[in-house]
Every structure is written in structure tokens, then in C-alpha cells.
Design a protein around this motif. Structure first.
Motif, PDB file in Angstrom:
ATOM      1  N   PHE A  44     -25.474   1.899  36.752  1.00 59.17           N
ATOM      2  CA  PHE A  44     -24.346   0.970  36.713  1.00 59.17           C
ATOM      3  C   PHE A  44     -23.815   0.862  35.286  1.00 59.17           C
ATOM      4  CE2 PHE A  44     -26.797  -0.740  40.414  1.00 59.17           C
ATOM      5  CZ  PHE A  44     -25.852  -0.474  41.386  1.00 59.17           C
ATOM      6  N   MET A  45     -24.726   0.769  34.300  1.00 63.55           N
ATOM      7  CA  MET A  45     -24.297   0.619  32.906  1.00 63.55           C
ATOM      8  C   MET A  45     -23.559   1.860  32.421  1.00 63.55           C
ATOM      9  SD  MET A  45     -23.924  -1.487  30.485  1.00 63.55           S
ATOM     10  CE  MET A  45     -25.056  -2.830  30.815  1.00 63.55           C
ATOM     11  N   ALA A  46     -24.039   3.033  32.784  1.00 60.67           N
ATOM     12  CA  ALA A  46     -23.365   4.268  32.360  1.00 60.67           C
ATOM     13  C   ALA A  46     -21.931   4.301  32.891  1.00 60.67           C
ATOM     14  CB  ALA A  46     -24.145   5.491  32.830  1.00 60.67           C
ATOM     15  N   ASN A  47     -21.740   3.888  34.145  1.00 67.47           N
ATOM     16  CA  ASN A  47     -20.390   3.876  34.727  1.00 67.47           C
ATOM     17  C   ASN A  47     -19.506   2.816  34.077  1.00 67.47           C
ATOM     18  OD1 ASN A  47     -20.499   6.040  36.532  1.00 67.47           O
ATOM     19  ND2 ASN A  47     -21.488   4.810  38.099  1.00 67.47           N
ATOM     20  N   ALA A 109     -34.135  -7.016  47.858  1.00 67.16           N
ATOM     21  CA  ALA A 109     -32.994  -6.284  47.310  1.00 67.16           C
ATOM     22  C   ALA A 109     -32.446  -7.061  46.120  1.00 67.16           C
ATOM     23  CB  ALA A 109     -31.912  -6.127  48.374  1.00 67.16           C
ATOM     24  N   GLN A 110     -31.590  -6.406  45.362  1.00 69.88           N
ATOM     25  CA  GLN A 110     -30.908  -7.096  44.276  1.00 69.88           C
ATOM     26  C   GLN A 110     -29.510  -6.540  44.106  1.00 69.88           C
ATOM     27  OE1 GLN A 110     -34.328  -6.205  43.402  1.00 69.88           O
ATOM     28  NE2 GLN A 110     -33.719  -4.077  43.427  1.00 69.88           N
ATOM     29  N   PHE A 111     -28.605  -7.471  43.807  1.00 68.43           N
ATOM     30  CA  PHE A 111     -27.270  -7.085  43.392  1.00 68.43           C
ATOM     31  C   PHE A 111     -27.322  -6.937  41.881  1.00 68.43           C
ATOM     32  CE2 PHE A 111     -24.915  -8.695  47.253  1.00 68.43           C
ATOM     33  CZ  PHE A 111     -24.163  -7.552  47.449  1.00 68.43           C
ATOM     34  N   VAL A 112     -26.743  -5.871  41.365  1.00 72.35           N
ATOM     35  CA  VAL A 112     -26.741  -5.592  39.928  1.00 72.35           C
ATOM     36  C   VAL A 112     -25.294  -5.454  39.465  1.00 72.35           C
ATOM     37  CG1 VAL A 112     -27.501  -3.985  38.129  1.00 72.35           C
ATOM     38  CG2 VAL A 112     -28.926  -4.350  40.146  1.00 72.35           C
ATOM     39  N   CYS A 113     -24.993  -6.031  38.302  1.00 79.71           N
ATOM     40  CA  CYS A 113     -23.657  -5.886  37.706  1.00 79.71           C
ATOM     41  C   CYS A 113     -23.814  -5.566  36.227  1.00 79.71           C
ATOM     42  CB  CYS A 113     -22.855  -7.167  37.865  1.00 79.71           C
ATOM     43  SG  CYS A 113     -21.225  -7.078  37.063  1.00 79.71           S
ATOM     44  N   ALA A 114     -23.235  -4.458  35.811  1.00 78.06           N
ATOM     45  CA  ALA A 114     -23.210  -4.068  34.396  1.00 78.06           C
ATOM     46  C   ALA A 114     -21.782  -4.259  33.893  1.00 78.06           C
ATOM     47  CB  ALA A 114     -23.635  -2.611  34.244  1.00 78.06           C
ATOM     48  N   VAL A 115     -21.645  -4.851  32.699  1.00 80.65           N
ATOM     49  CA  VAL A 115     -20.332  -5.083  32.098  1.00 80.65           C
ATOM     50  C   VAL A 115     -20.332  -4.459  30.707  1.00 80.65           C
ATOM     51  CG1 VAL A 115     -18.659  -6.806  31.319  1.00 80.65           C
ATOM     52  CG2 VAL A 115     -20.042  -7.256  33.345  1.00 80.65           C
ATOM     53  N   ALA A 116     -19.264  -3.736  30.391  1.00 83.66           N
ATOM     54  CA  ALA A 116     -19.127  -3.117  29.069  1.00 83.66           C
ATOM     55  C   ALA A 116     -17.757  -3.442  28.496  1.00 83.66           C
ATOM     56  CB  ALA A 116     -19.310  -1.604  29.163  1.00 83.66           C
ATOM     57  N   LEU A 117     -17.722  -3.674  27.191  1.00 87.27           N
ATOM     58  CA  LEU A 117     -16.483  -3.942  26.467  1.00 87.27           C
ATOM     59  C   LEU A 117     -16.334  -2.867  25.406  1.00 87.27           C
ATOM     60  CD1 LEU A 117     -14.260  -6.283  26.005  1.00 87.27           C
ATOM     61  CD2 LEU A 117     -15.652  -6.808  24.005  1.00 87.27           C
ATOM     62  N   ALA A 118     -15.169  -2.204  25.397  1.00 89.32           N
ATOM     63  CA  ALA A 118     -14.928  -1.118  24.442  1.00 89.32           C
ATOM     64  C   ALA A 118     -13.812  -1.491  23.475  1.00 89.32           C
ATOM     65  CB  ALA A 118     -14.557   0.162  25.187  1.00 89.32           C
ATOM     66  N   LEU A 126     -19.857  -4.231  23.309  1.00 85.91           N
ATOM     67  CA  LEU A 126     -20.812  -5.114  23.989  1.00 85.91           C
ATOM     68  C   LEU A 126     -21.151  -4.550  25.359  1.00 85.91           C
ATOM     69  CD1 LEU A 126     -19.099  -8.601  23.482  1.00 85.91           C
ATOM     70  CD2 LEU A 126     -21.010  -7.688  22.151  1.00 85.91           C
ATOM     71  N   GLN A 127     -22.368  -4.840  25.800  1.00 85.19           N
ATOM     72  CA  GLN A 127     -22.739  -4.518  27.174  1.00 85.19           C
ATOM     73  C   GLN A 127     -23.792  -5.510  27.651  1.00 85.19           C
ATOM     74  OE1 GLN A 127     -23.671  -0.357  26.731  1.00 85.19           O
ATOM     75  NE2 GLN A 127     -25.806  -0.737  26.263  1.00 85.19           N
ATOM     76  N   THR A 128     -23.662  -5.946  28.896  1.00 82.45           N
ATOM     77  CA  THR A 128     -24.620  -6.879  29.487  1.00 82.45           C
ATOM     78  C   THR A 128     -24.858  -6.477  30.943  1.00 82.45           C
ATOM     79  OG1 THR A 128     -22.941  -8.435  30.274  1.00 82.45           O
ATOM     80  CG2 THR A 128     -23.822  -8.819  28.067  1.00 82.45           C
ATOM     81  N   GLU A 129     -25.930  -7.047  31.486  1.00 83.20           N
ATOM     82  CA  GLU A 129     -26.244  -6.780  32.881  1.00 83.20           C
ATOM     83  C   GLU A 129     -26.728  -8.068  33.524  1.00 83.20           C
ATOM     84  OE1 GLU A 129     -28.010  -2.875  34.607  1.00 83.20           O
ATOM     85  OE2 GLU A 129     -29.714  -4.187  34.181  1.00 83.20           O
ATOM     86  N   GLY A 130     -26.323  -8.300  34.759  1.00 76.44           N
ATOM     87  CA  GLY A 130     -26.789  -9.442  35.528  1.00 76.44           C
ATOM     88  C   GLY A 130     -27.400  -8.958  36.825  1.00 76.44           C
ATOM     89  N   ILE A 131     -28.470  -9.642  37.253  1.00 72.77           N
ATOM     90  CA  ILE A 131     -29.160  -9.267  38.492  1.00 72.77           C
ATOM     91  C   ILE A 131     -29.388 -10.526  39.319  1.00 72.77           C
ATOM     92  CG2 ILE A 131     -31.273  -8.287  39.489  1.00 72.77           C
ATOM     93  CD1 ILE A 131     -31.585  -6.637  36.916  1.00 72.77           C
ATOM     94  N   GLN A 180     -22.104 -14.639  32.080  1.00 69.64           N
ATOM     95  CA  GLN A 180     -22.744 -15.716  31.322  1.00 69.64           C
ATOM     96  C   GLN A 180     -23.437 -15.153  30.086  1.00 69.64           C
ATOM     97  OE1 GLN A 180     -25.243 -17.966  34.029  1.00 69.64           O
ATOM     98  NE2 GLN A 180     -23.513 -18.404  35.358  1.00 69.64           N
ATOM     99  N   ALA A 181     -24.040 -13.977  30.219  1.00 69.57           N
ATOM    100  CA  ALA A 181     -24.683 -13.325  29.072  1.00 69.57           C
ATOM    101  C   ALA A 181     -23.646 -12.772  28.097  1.00 69.57           C
ATOM    102  CB  ALA A 181     -25.599 -12.198  29.564  1.00 69.57           C
ATOM    103  N   LEU A 182     -22.498 -12.350  28.619  1.00 75.43           N
ATOM    104  CA  LEU A 182     -21.457 -11.744  27.789  1.00 75.43           C
ATOM    105  C   LEU A 182     -20.696 -12.773  26.944  1.00 75.43           C
ATOM    106  CD1 LEU A 182     -19.871  -8.989  27.298  1.00 75.43           C
ATOM    107  CD2 LEU A 182     -18.228  -9.890  28.943  1.00 75.43           C
ATOM    108  N   LEU A 183     -20.449 -13.954  27.508  1.00 78.00           N
ATOM    109  CA  LEU A 183     -19.577 -14.936  26.851  1.00 78.00           C
ATOM    110  C   LEU A 183     -19.976 -15.286  25.416  1.00 78.00           C
ATOM    111  CD1 LEU A 183     -18.572 -17.295  29.785  1.00 78.00           C
ATOM    112  CD2 LEU A 183     -17.147 -15.650  28.567  1.00 78.00           C
ATOM    113  N   PRO A 184     -21.243 -15.640  25.130  1.00 75.75           N
ATOM    114  CA  PRO A 184     -21.587 -15.963  23.739  1.00 75.75           C
ATOM    115  C   PRO A 184     -21.357 -14.779  22.803  1.00 75.75           C
ATOM    116  CG  PRO A 184     -23.407 -16.510  25.218  1.00 75.75           C
ATOM    117  CD  PRO A 184     -22.377 -15.800  26.033  1.00 75.75           C
ATOM    118  N   GLN A 185     -21.670 -13.569  23.272  1.00 80.07           N
ATOM    119  CA  GLN A 185     -21.462 -12.363  22.455  1.00 80.07           C
ATOM    120  C   GLN A 185     -19.974 -12.134  22.212  1.00 80.07           C
ATOM    121  OE1 GLN A 185     -23.822  -8.865  23.687  1.00 80.07           O
ATOM    122  NE2 GLN A 185     -24.732 -10.194  25.227  1.00 80.07           N
TER     123      GLN A 185
END
Length: 193
Positions: A44-47, A109-118, A126-131, A180-185
Motif C-alpha cells: 500500500f505504501m509503495a503505491n 482481518a484489517q483495513f490498511v491505509c497508507a498516505v504519502a505527501l510529495a 511525509l508518509q503514514t499508515e493507519g490500520i 490522525q498520524a499525518l496531521l501533526p507532521q
């Protein structure tokens, strides 16, 4: 205000990101329609990084992208990065997943979300992941949400994503946790860059 290109053609995803980033000094816009990014990453993060980087370089603007999906333990992580391509419709994807799980007792199971800022040059800032951990039900429940939401059950809430009010789902979901992890960064980045 800094322009931030969302690496999607989906207005719904743009609106959802605007809700997560409310109060920040970013103006969000969709990527150009003719800009197609092939998701060739194996995570997910690579994409997410690939989409953010390519959109940033193509537009010369800051770009943000996410990649997310459902990972089922008993299916060795499937559908994973292929979650959206597991069938033509949400109903087909759910039917296929339930068929493949069959009578399996391990429904974790788990839902995974990767977020990247370029940055505009395509470098990842920045990059973060939520599960969000849960279980797969044997039959759909609820009418809200989309995708696998009717069969993704969160035991602590005793609800599927499809049964949750949007605010509750936003706070618990994989995407909500990633943002939530991305916002402070992101706030720090605005002060540094």
C-alpha cells in the motif's frame, strides 16, 4: 494558501481528505483527468508514494495520495493491494471474499491505509499508515459505507463499518488513523518548508 493536488479522479475522496485536513493552510484539488498512474507497487505504501510522486512531478505542485485495502489473515493477506480489483462491483468483491473464506474459523482481518505527501519535485516529504483491526462476518450487515464495509466488523463497537455513523467510522477507520498520524507532521512541515 498552498495548492495540494490529490492523486485521484474521485471527487468523493477529495471531499473526504478535505474533511481530514480542515483548518490547515492547504487548498485541495483533483489531479488532471488525463493523468493516469499505474499502481505497480507491491505494498500500500509503495503505491501511495508512487501516485503522490508522479502527480507532484507532472503538476509541479505538492501532491497527496493514499492507497488502501482489506487484508484477511486466513487468505494470506488477500485481497490486499488488489482489494478494488477483486471483482467488478462491491457486491461481487464481497461475494468472492466470502466464498474464498468459506467456513474458515479465523475471520481476523484489517483495513490498511497508507498516505504519502510529495513535494513539487516528486520527493516524498511525509508518509503514514493507519490500520483498523476487525473480523469478516459471514453475511453483510448495514447499508452505509462502501466496498467491504458491510462485512468488516469491529468487535469493540459491535458494528460493521456499514452500520456506523460516518463520524464514528471516520475516527476508527484505517484512513482516519492514517490522517490522525499525518496531521501533526503536516503542521510541522508547513512551519519548516
Amino acid at each position: 494558501m498552498t495548492l495540494l493536488v490529490v492523486a485521484t479522479g474521485n471527487p468523493g475522496k477529495l471531499q473526504e481528505m478535505q474533511e481530514y485536513l480542515v483548518g490547515l493552510d492547504w487548498e485541495l484539488t483533483l489531479k488532471p483527468d488525463d493523468l493516469e498512474i499505474e499502481e505497480t507497487g507491491d505494498t500500500f505504501m509503495a503505491n501511495a508514494c508512487l501516485k503522490a510522486s508522479q502527480v507532484a512531478m507532472a503538476t509541479g505542485k505538492w501532491a497527496i495520495a493514499d492507497d488502501s485495502g482489506l487484508s484477511v489473515d486466513a487468505l494470506n493477506g488477500s485481497p490486499g493491494i488488489y482489494s478494488a480489483r477483486y471483482g467488478k462491483t462491491d457486491a461481487e468483491r464481497i461475494e468472492r471474499l466470502l466464498f474464498e473464506l468459506g467456513n474458515e474459523l479465523n475471520r481476523e482481518a484489517q483495513f490498511v491505509c497508507a498516505v504519502a505527501l510529495a513535494r513539487p519535485d516528486g520527493s516524498i516529504a511525509l508518509q503514514t499508515e493507519g490500520i483498523c483491526f476487525g473480523e469478516i462476518l459471514r453475511a453483510p450487515r448495514g447499508t452505509g459505507g462502501f466496498g467491504y464495509d458491510p462485512i468488516f466488523y469491529v468487535p469493540e463497537m459491535r458494528l460493521t463499518f456499514a452500520e456506523m455513523k460516518p463520524e464514528l467510522k471516520r475516527s476508527l477507520s484505517h484512513r482516519g488513523q492514517a490522517f490522525q498520524a499525518l496531521l501533526p507532521q503536516l503542521k510541522n512541515l508547513l512551519n519548516v518548508e
